[in-house]
Design an enzyme around this catalytic site. Structure first.
Site: not given
Ligand code: PMP
Length: 305
Positions: A159
């Site tokens: 991330k």
């Molecule tokens: N894809 C992207 C590009 C994101 O930024 C997020 C948000 N963090 C997600 C998917 C979903 O991830 P999560 O469920 O862990 O928040």
């Protein structure tokens, strides 16, 4: 724009081991992260005084940094505690947290092996990512001209801040066309995800279909929703989904920490219902995070969401 700018608010931010005044949580202009994108972050939520899946988020932050080649100088327990403290000090019980780690200013060039690694957590009240009206009838997506890159081109499982430049370009283009968000395909032309959330669809067979996260984030919410679906005897199929199949879908929704479970009412020229599977999983997710409890009658649950 809703509310004051994010750098002009009251409160405290956890910053390199201390709580600093919100307006003083600054970085220097010559910060490596600002010039070369060497930052990783998390989006986390607290519901009713409890942070949902905190440990998973802290672990992912550490992992994202490792993928980017740096080590956050705090243990997972310390990162968890910093998140809890950032909420406590600001009196937040329902809010959003933004842990972030980045390379500082000692070396200014592409190489930055000896830069200090900084770590901060901001927390604020932020109830809904998409507006309640948009969520009720389903948000709209349009296919982006930008694609998720292959794993040998970018650190796709981190991330990492830099990966969001195509998300911002996509989302701006979508909003300029009157859509809520973008559907992003991957480099092969397969359906990938939205700009900050994963995607699921029902395709007339009672099963839930979702793309294999081999070049984008396997969201913590995505995994939670897969478990919830299976617990409700809904079969989940992780597979390659091509954009030509979007016309076969009857229900579509996004998942993410910020997005929660958000129904999609439209992708380009295709329209979808906020159907039973979507509603079941929206409610199941609200229960899992502690936003509503099983004891609450249904009418007060819908008010709570
Ligand atoms: N894809 C992207 C590009 C994101 O930024 C997020 C948000 N963090 C997600 C998917 C979903 O991830 P999560 O469920 O862990 O928040």
């Amino acid at each position: 724009m809703a509310g004051p700018a994010y750098d002009d608010r009251d409160g405290k931010i956890y910053y390199d081991g201390e709580m600093v005044d919100w307006r003083d949580a600054k970085v220097h202009l010559l910060t490596h992260a600002l010039h070369y994108g060497s930052a990783v972050f998390e989006g986390v939520r607290m519901y009713s005084g409890k942070i949902f899946k905190l440990r998973e988020h802290s672990e992912r932050l550490i992992k994202s940094a490792e993928i980017m080649g740096f080590k956050i100088p705090y243990s997972v327990e310390e990162i968890d505690q910093a998140c809890i403290d950032a909420c406590t000090v600001n009196g937040i019980t329902d809010g959003y947290l933004r842990p972030v780690a980045w390379r500082g200013s000692e070396m200014m060039g592409v190489a930055a092996q000896s830069n200090t690694i900084h770590f901060a957590v901001a927390a604020w009240e932020w109830p809904s990512y998409f507006s309640p009206e948009a969520r009720a009838k389903g948000i709209s997506l349009t296919t982006s001209q930008w694609r998720r890159p292959p794993p040998n081109t970018a650190p796709v499982h981190a991330k990492a801040a830099g990966l969001y430049m195509i998300a911002t370009l996509s989302k701006h283009a979508a909003e300029a066309k009157g859509f809520t968000d973008s559907l992003m395909l991957d480099w092969r032309g397969q359906v990938a995800e939205a700009t900050g959330a994963n995607i699921f669809m029902e395709m007339g067979d009672g099963k839930l279909h979702t793309p294999i996260p081999d070049c984008f984030l396997d969201g913590i919410t995505r995994r939670t929703v897969i478990d919830l679906a299976r617990a409700h005897d809904i079969e989940v199929v992780e597979r390659v989904i091509m954009p030509e199949e979007l016309g076969n879908a009857t229900q579509v929704f996004l998942t993410g920490t910020a997005a929660e479970v958000t129904p999609v009412g439209r992708i380009d020229d295709h329209t979808y219902q906020v159907g039973e599977i979507t509603q079941t999983l929206m409610t199941a997710y609200e229960r899992a995070v502690g936003k509503v409890t099983a004891e609450m009658p249904l009418n007060s649950q819908s008010r709570a969401s």
